[in-house]
Design a protein around this motif. Structure first.
Motif, PDB file in Angstrom:
ATOM      1  N   VAL A 217       5.390 -18.500  -7.995  1.00  0.00           N
ATOM      2  CA  VAL A 217       4.472 -17.932  -7.003  1.00  0.00           C
ATOM      3  C   VAL A 217       4.962 -16.557  -6.551  1.00  0.00           C
ATOM      4  O   VAL A 217       4.183 -15.595  -6.463  1.00  0.00           O
ATOM      5  CB  VAL A 217       4.310 -18.881  -5.792  1.00  0.00           C
ATOM      6  CG1 VAL A 217       3.561 -18.185  -4.660  1.00  0.00           C
ATOM      7  CG2 VAL A 217       3.558 -20.139  -6.219  1.00  0.00           C
TER       8      VAL A 217
ATOM      9  N   SER B 184      -2.006 -16.657  -7.823  1.00  0.00           N
ATOM     10  CA  SER B 184      -1.336 -17.678  -8.631  1.00  0.00           C
ATOM     11  C   SER B 184      -2.318 -18.696  -9.192  1.00  0.00           C
ATOM     12  O   SER B 184      -2.100 -19.244 -10.271  1.00  0.00           O
ATOM     13  CB  SER B 184      -0.296 -18.428  -7.788  1.00  0.00           C
ATOM     14  OG  SER B 184       0.794 -17.595  -7.471  1.00  0.00           O
TER      15      SER B 184
ATOM     16  N   GLY C  92      -0.202 -16.783 -13.535  1.00  0.00           N
ATOM     17  CA  GLY C  92      -1.256 -16.653 -12.536  1.00  0.00           C
ATOM     18  C   GLY C  92      -2.590 -17.251 -12.924  1.00  0.00           C
ATOM     19  O   GLY C  92      -3.638 -16.702 -12.565  1.00  0.00           O
TER      20      GLY C  92
ATOM     21  N   ASN D 154       4.237 -13.921  -9.076  1.00  0.00           N
ATOM     22  CA  ASN D 154       2.837 -13.482  -9.045  1.00  0.00           C
ATOM     23  C   ASN D 154       2.580 -12.522  -7.889  1.00  0.00           C
ATOM     24  O   ASN D 154       1.826 -11.551  -8.021  1.00  0.00           O
ATOM     25  CB  ASN D 154       1.910 -14.695  -8.943  1.00  0.00           C
ATOM     26  CG  ASN D 154       1.941 -15.543 -10.198  1.00  0.00           C
ATOM     27  OD1 ASN D 154       2.145 -15.050 -11.294  1.00  0.00           O
ATOM     28  ND2 ASN D 154       1.747 -16.848 -10.035  1.00  0.00           N
TER      29      ASN D 154
END
Length: 371
Positions: A45, A190, A167, A48
């Motif tokens: 995460v 994401s 993502g 991203n």
């Protein structure tokens, strides 16, 4: 509210066959998005967010050394959950277990501790929970968050760690409509494929059930693979034939290769799978649902953890069958065919479709002829 005036994303347009090509994001000040928990999910995460031009604030109990690569890329370290929350308009959590989430929030048996997220939340902050956890515990934390004039969003993700890293994950989201619309662009970095799951908490139930079905498939696939092996069926042919049959599944398409390379899908551990089965069993007891199948599956994972370790991959039940039969399912020829295999995903008519890459795919020619 910071989020209302803070998030502005443009050119965030997803095509069915490609990632977004450009994203422009304005944020009130650097580091206004924070991530607590830097396991595989949290790191993906944060990656991203960094690619989108943000400078996320990050924290993990393992310490700053666990985040060196992310810090080199522009992330900002916080000294505690409280320190992170004090700096951020949006706080994301991605942690293994309900107890870990409670600890990160600073919830204790006697109240709220001084160093957790709750101690640092500023009015107007949004908490986004990416963990797969106990929804009753999440509701309890939600109440504490809202007491402080903040909003809560539950957004567990599904679809495979490889897809999260680029993502393209799916997010199951529970939140009020206003808050959802505010954070949707951020979650989309994401997980651009978002499913609203109604009331807060229902998204977590759906995510737990998703993993429970995957656990059943992981336990079953080793048995059918071994029958094919003992019958002399070519394993690559089995893989291709099953993909176009009624026996196909997400796990078959994405984890068969992890049997061939002997890793048994290490991106998601047997301990994490067992945790989700346990959460599902708790829900079943609450609602009086018999668990004949999943009770057996839970025992299989307990055996796997005892024999191969808690960090063994979630497809490890296949190895139980291999050991029982004194036969490896992988052979040199088949393993070589999967050596460079990878995959991406598409949504076709509302269903998740695996797109295989770097492997001979006989179905590609079939698709061309049909179309």
């Amino acid at each position: 509210m910071h989020v209302q005036r803070g998030i502005r994303l443009t050119a965030l347009r997803m095509h069915a066959h490609a990632r977004f090509s450009s994203t422009s994001i304005d944020w009130p000040r650097p580091g206004r998005v924070g991530m607590i928990g830097l396991g595989q999910l949290g790191q993906a995460v944060v990656g991203n967010l960094l690619r989108a031009g943000l400078a996320p604030v990050i924290y993990d109990v393992k310490g700053e050394s666990s985040a060196s690569k992310l810090l080199d890329q522009g992330a900002v370290w916080a000294s505690s959950g409280k320190a992170l929350a004090e700096k951020c308009d949006v706080v994301l959590t991605g942690l293994p277990r309900p107890t870990d989430v409670s600890a990160a929030m600073g919830l204790t048996a006697s109240g709220v501790g001084p160093d957790g997220i709750l101690a640092g939340l500023q009015p107007g902050t949004v908490w986004i929970e990416h963990s797969t956890t106990d929804f009753e515990n999440t509701n309890k934390i939600r109440a504490e968050v809202e007491k402080r004039g903040c909003k809560a969003v539950a957004a567990p993700v599904t679809g495979g760690m490889q897809i999260l890293k680029v993502g393209k994950m799916v997010a199951l989201v529970g939140a009020d409509e206003e808050t959802f619309q505010q954070v949707k662009p951020l979650i989309s970095l994401s997980a651009p494929r978002i499913i609203r799951c109604g009331e807060f908490g229902h998204e977590t139930v759906v995510k737990i059930l998703t993993n429970m079905l995957c656990a059943v498939q992981d336990c079953a696939m080793g048995e059918v693979m071994m029958i094919a092996k003992k019958s002399g069926v070519d394993m690559k042919l089995l893989f291709d034939a099953m993909r176009i049959s009624s026996g196909n599944s997400f796990c078959w398409e994405t984890e068969f290769a992890r049997v061939m390379d002997g890793t048994y899908y290490p991106d998601f551990t047997s301990e994490m799978m067992a945790k989700d089965i346990e959460l599902g069993q708790s829900l079943a007891r609450k609602h009086g649902v018999p668990m004949l199948m999943h009770g057996q599956v839970a025992q299989i994972y307990d055996l796997c953890m005892a024999k191969y370790g808690k960090d063994s991959g979630s497809t490890i039940p296949v190895k139980l069958v291999e050991d029982a039969c004194h036969t490896s399912l992988a052979d040199e020829a088949t393993s070589k065919k999967f050596k460079d295999w990878t995959y991406t995903t598409e949504i076709a008519d509302g269903s998740y479709v695996i797109v295989h890459k770097n492997i001979d795919n006989p179905h590609s020619e079939i698709s061309k002829k049909i179309s």
